[in-house]
Design a protein around this motif. Structure first.
Motif: not given
Ligand SMILES: [Zn+2]
Length: 251
Positions: A23-31
């Motif tokens: 989820g953290r990896a995706l949160a970085l990319l989504a931002a």
């Protein structure tokens, strides 16, 4: 994709603290990729996701990586460093689906994505006692990624695949998405022992982000106390200018 401001990085760090690593990896990319729908980011193969995270990390903290490992033979501490470009894998070697053929079998599969990892995250790992009672994480992940399996031209359920063939499938998926599996070759300066260690850009970047956030919040605290500026204005200052004010305070 674009670089993130200090305020945006803090937002990602704050929201991601309660999340699992995927989820953290995706949160970085989504931002960093507001123009891309989140489910498309989650559908990227792990290697493609990690290639994007490497770019974002380079824009955020530079492309040089410094780490510390301890020698498995003598326990000595080893400082190592490399540039992210040195571990970058060029365009994926295979196109999907990936086809594995052996002993009359033909298996078509696709590369695992963050969405797949999220879907199996709650299952026990291989070797856990709980794995005996039901499918393990690895097993279910393989089932998700195997699109079709045929023996002598006839469709077969994934559960029928022999273990050797499953091992071939795992190997083929790893080769097709080499960026997902970065191994560093390390040598101990004390005892000359050589070993390889996995480098996961997502968890490395996240732990750096934690260190950066703690330092940045301390700086905001000190400047807000001294000058009464709001957080948003302090974060909008360049790191150099923030540092200059901090030195004046400590003066
Ligand atoms: Zn050693």
């Amino acid at each position: 994709m674009r670089a993130l401001s200090a305020a945006e990085l803090l937002d990602v760090w704050e929201a991601g603290r309660d999340q699992a690593p995927v989820g953290r990896a995706l949160a970085l990319l989504a931002a960093a990729c507001p123009e891309t729908p989140p489910d498309r980011l989650a559908a990227l193969s792990i290697g493609r996701r990690d290639a994007q995270l490497m770019t974002l990390r380079a824009w955020t903290f530079g492309s040089a990586v410094a780490g510390v490992a301890s020698c498995p033979a003598c326990g000595d501490r080893l400082d190592f460093g490399f540039d992210l470009e040195e571990i970058r894998v060029e365009a994926p070697s295979a196109t999907e689906p990936i086809v594995v053929q052996a002993a009359g079998w033909e298996v078509r599969c696709r590369l695992p994505s963050s969405a797949d990892l999220l879907a199996v995250a709650a299952l026990p790992r291989d070797g856990d006692m709980l794995a005996l009672a039901g499918p393990s994480r690895r097993q279910r992940l393989l089932e998700r990624c195997i699109v079709a399996a045929e023996l002598d031209g006839e469709s077969r359920p994934t559960g029928d695949l022999p273990p050797e063939l499953l091992a071939d499938v795992v190997r083929a998926l790893g080769e097709a998405d080499a960026q997902a599996d970065v191994e560093l070759a390390l040598t101990c300066p004390g005892c000359d022992h050589g070993w390889s260690a996995a480098f996961e850009v997502a968890s490395f970047f996240w732990s750096e982000l934690g260190t950066w956030a703690a330092r940045t919040l301390r700086e905001v605290h000190a400047l807000a106390m001294a000058y009464g500026w709001p957080e948003s204005e302090i974060l909008a200052l360049s790191p150099r200018r923030r540092q200059a004010y901090l030195e004046l305070i400590e003066g």
